[in-house]
Design a protein around this motif. Structure first.
Motif, mmCIF file in Angstrom:
data_model
loop_
_atom_site.group_PDB
_atom_site.id
_atom_site.type_symbol
_atom_site.label_atom_id
_atom_site.label_comp_id
_atom_site.label_asym_id
_atom_site.label_seq_id
_atom_site.Cartn_x
_atom_site.Cartn_y
_atom_site.Cartn_z
ATOM 1 N N GLY A 131 1.123 -1.783 -0.612
ATOM 2 C CA GLY A 131 0.068 0.253 0.135
ATOM 3 C C GLY A 131 1.000 0.970 0.137
ATOM 4 O O GLY A 131 0.503 2.128 -0.794
ATOM 5 N N GLY A 132 2.296 1.440 0.758
ATOM 6 C CA GLY A 132 2.502 2.431 0.602
ATOM 7 C C GLY A 132 3.232 2.742 -0.076
ATOM 8 O O GLY A 132 3.342 3.929 -0.656
ATOM 9 N N ARG A 133 3.780 1.821 -0.836
ATOM 10 C CA ARG A 133 4.643 2.043 -2.299
ATOM 11 C C ARG A 133 3.631 1.889 -3.608
ATOM 12 O O ARG A 133 3.315 2.921 -4.280
ATOM 13 C CB ARG A 133 5.505 0.419 -2.789
ATOM 14 N N VAL A 134 2.216 1.797 -3.391
ATOM 15 C CA VAL A 134 1.009 1.912 -4.458
ATOM 16 C C VAL A 134 0.805 3.624 -4.063
ATOM 17 O O VAL A 134 0.924 5.187 -5.018
ATOM 18 C CB VAL A 134 -0.201 1.590 -4.341
ATOM 19 N N VAL A 135 0.515 3.872 -2.858
ATOM 20 C CA VAL A 135 0.781 5.771 -2.512
ATOM 21 C C VAL A 135 1.783 6.133 -3.414
ATOM 22 O O VAL A 135 1.578 7.678 -3.740
ATOM 23 C CB VAL A 135 -0.161 6.002 -0.775
ATOM 24 N N LEU A 136 2.692 5.881 -2.729
ATOM 25 C CA LEU A 136 3.893 6.876 -3.235
ATOM 26 C C LEU A 136 4.138 6.756 -4.934
ATOM 27 O O LEU A 136 4.482 8.149 -5.504
ATOM 28 C CB LEU A 136 5.470 6.123 -3.002
ATOM 29 N N ALA A 137 3.978 5.614 -5.256
ATOM 30 C CA ALA A 137 3.591 6.152 -6.847
ATOM 31 C C ALA A 137 2.795 7.275 -7.487
ATOM 32 O O ALA A 137 2.610 7.327 -8.063
ATOM 33 C CB ALA A 137 3.604 4.751 -7.880
ATOM 34 N N ALA A 138 1.888 7.331 -6.733
ATOM 35 C CA ALA A 138 0.828 7.699 -6.963
ATOM 36 C C ALA A 138 0.628 8.922 -7.052
ATOM 37 O O ALA A 138 0.763 9.768 -7.369
ATOM 38 C CB ALA A 138 -0.537 7.733 -6.565
ATOM 39 N N LEU A 148 -3.322 10.879 2.323
ATOM 40 C CA LEU A 148 -2.930 9.341 1.932
ATOM 41 C C LEU A 148 -1.220 8.933 2.401
ATOM 42 O O LEU A 148 -0.838 8.196 3.300
ATOM 43 C CB LEU A 148 -3.319 8.725 0.517
ATOM 44 N N GLY A 149 -0.598 9.887 2.405
ATOM 45 C CA GLY A 149 0.597 9.742 2.505
ATOM 46 C C GLY A 149 1.313 9.894 4.120
ATOM 47 O O GLY A 149 1.326 8.700 4.249
ATOM 48 N N LEU A 198 2.245 6.431 5.787
ATOM 49 C CA LEU A 198 3.775 6.641 6.071
ATOM 50 C C LEU A 198 3.371 6.218 8.010
ATOM 51 O O LEU A 198 4.459 5.311 8.616
ATOM 52 C CB LEU A 198 3.944 7.628 6.805
ATOM 53 N N VAL A 199 2.509 5.839 7.605
ATOM 54 C CA VAL A 199 2.517 5.741 9.853
ATOM 55 C C VAL A 199 2.121 3.436 9.694
ATOM 56 O O VAL A 199 2.395 3.412 10.340
ATOM 57 C CB VAL A 199 1.204 5.737 10.588
ATOM 58 N N ARG A 200 1.300 3.719 8.554
ATOM 59 C CA ARG A 200 1.414 2.141 8.404
ATOM 60 C C ARG A 200 2.516 1.505 7.955
ATOM 61 O O ARG A 200 2.649 0.176 8.174
ATOM 62 C CB ARG A 200 0.098 2.271 7.621
ATOM 63 N N THR A 201 3.145 2.211 7.248
ATOM 64 C CA THR A 201 4.356 1.316 6.905
ATOM 65 C C THR A 201 5.522 1.691 7.381
ATOM 66 O O THR A 201 6.437 0.429 7.711
ATOM 67 C CB THR A 201 5.022 2.538 5.382
ATOM 68 N N ARG A 202 5.527 2.451 8.859
ATOM 69 C CA ARG A 202 6.195 1.958 9.742
ATOM 70 C C ARG A 202 6.370 1.019 10.514
ATOM 71 O O ARG A 202 7.262 0.444 11.279
ATOM 72 C CB ARG A 202 6.125 3.498 10.377
ATOM 73 N N LEU A 203 4.742 1.140 10.521
ATOM 74 C CA LEU A 203 4.285 -0.274 11.975
ATOM 75 C C LEU A 203 4.609 -1.243 11.126
ATOM 76 O O LEU A 203 4.733 -2.992 11.907
ATOM 77 C CB LEU A 203 2.044 -0.402 11.677
ATOM 78 N N ILE A 204 4.834 -1.412 9.805
ATOM 79 C CA ILE A 204 5.595 -2.729 8.895
ATOM 80 C C ILE A 204 6.577 -3.014 9.228
ATOM 81 O O ILE A 204 7.040 -3.915 9.402
ATOM 82 C CB ILE A 204 4.684 -2.521 7.377
ATOM 83 N N THR A 220 11.132 2.146 1.945
ATOM 84 C CA THR A 220 9.042 2.534 1.835
ATOM 85 C C THR A 220 9.219 3.067 2.775
ATOM 86 O O THR A 220 8.991 5.573 1.912
ATOM 87 C CB THR A 220 8.239 1.451 0.931
ATOM 88 N N PHE A 221 9.570 3.854 3.764
ATOM 89 C CA PHE A 221 9.079 4.990 4.652
ATOM 90 C C PHE A 221 10.385 6.041 3.906
ATOM 91 O O PHE A 221 9.276 6.925 4.521
ATOM 92 C CB PHE A 221 9.240 4.270 5.861
ATOM 93 N N ARG A 222 11.173 5.697 3.833
ATOM 94 C CA ARG A 222 11.918 7.155 3.538
ATOM 95 C C ARG A 222 11.626 7.349 1.798
ATOM 96 O O ARG A 222 11.477 9.210 2.455
ATOM 97 C CB ARG A 222 13.631 6.975 3.215
ATOM 98 N N TRP A 223 11.464 6.885 1.179
ATOM 99 C CA TRP A 223 11.160 7.046 -0.020
ATOM 100 C C TRP A 223 9.497 7.961 0.430
ATOM 101 O O TRP A 223 8.472 8.941 0.050
ATOM 102 C CB TRP A 223 10.262 6.392 -0.933
#
Length: 148
Positions: free
Chosen positions: A13-20, A100-101, A105-111, A116-119
């Motif tokens: 999900g974090g990568r999809v949001v980053l790409a968008a 969304l970012g 960010l919160v979800r990616t940090r928890l995972i 992906t969190f940095r980007w």
């Protein structure tokens, strides 16, 4: 001797949001600054980049390739016209990208997906800067010029 493979956690999900975020940011930049630069070069007035307006640059649609039967298959026309339309909606796009970012960010940090969190933090910061710039007098002037 047993060797364990470490599986790195991935936040899809974090990568999809980053790409968008990055795709929409590139689209907004092309639609606003690209059209602005094209208009300034067309009227041969580069200082107008700092003060965009109809009186100095003319209509933003005049700086794009003309629409007609020959231009229906022109990819530059589609890229610039669609980008200009997307750039007109910079305020709701910025709000959505920031929301969304931050959630991603919160979800990616928890995972625990650190790259992906940095980007994602960089993408969210770029959208934050875009939102702040669009609310400045220069950003509002550019937005009003694009709406003409």
């Amino acid at each position: 001797m047993s060797q364990q493979l470490r599986v790195r956690p991935v936040s899809l999900g974090g990568r999809v949001v980053l790409a968008a975020q990055l795709l929409m940011l590139a689209t907004v930049l092309i639609g606003s600054l690209g059209v602005l630069l094209t208009a300034a070069l067309r009227v041969d007035d580069l200082p107008a980049l700092l003060s965009p307006g109809v009186e100095r640059l003319g209509d933003p649609k005049d700086s794009l390739p003309p629409v007609g039967p020959d231009s229906a298959w022109n990819p530059l026309l589609w890229a610039f016209e669609l980008s200009r339309v997307v750039a007109m909606f910079v305020h709701p796009l910025a709000a959505m990208a920031l929301l969304l970012g931050l959630v991603s960010l919160v979800r990616t940090r928890l995972i625990g997906d650190r790259p992906t969190f940095r980007w994602l933090a960089i993408g969210t910061a770029l959208w934050c800067a875009t939102a702040v710039l669009s609310l400045t007098p220069y950003g509002m002037q550019l937005h009003h010029w694009l709406l003409d």
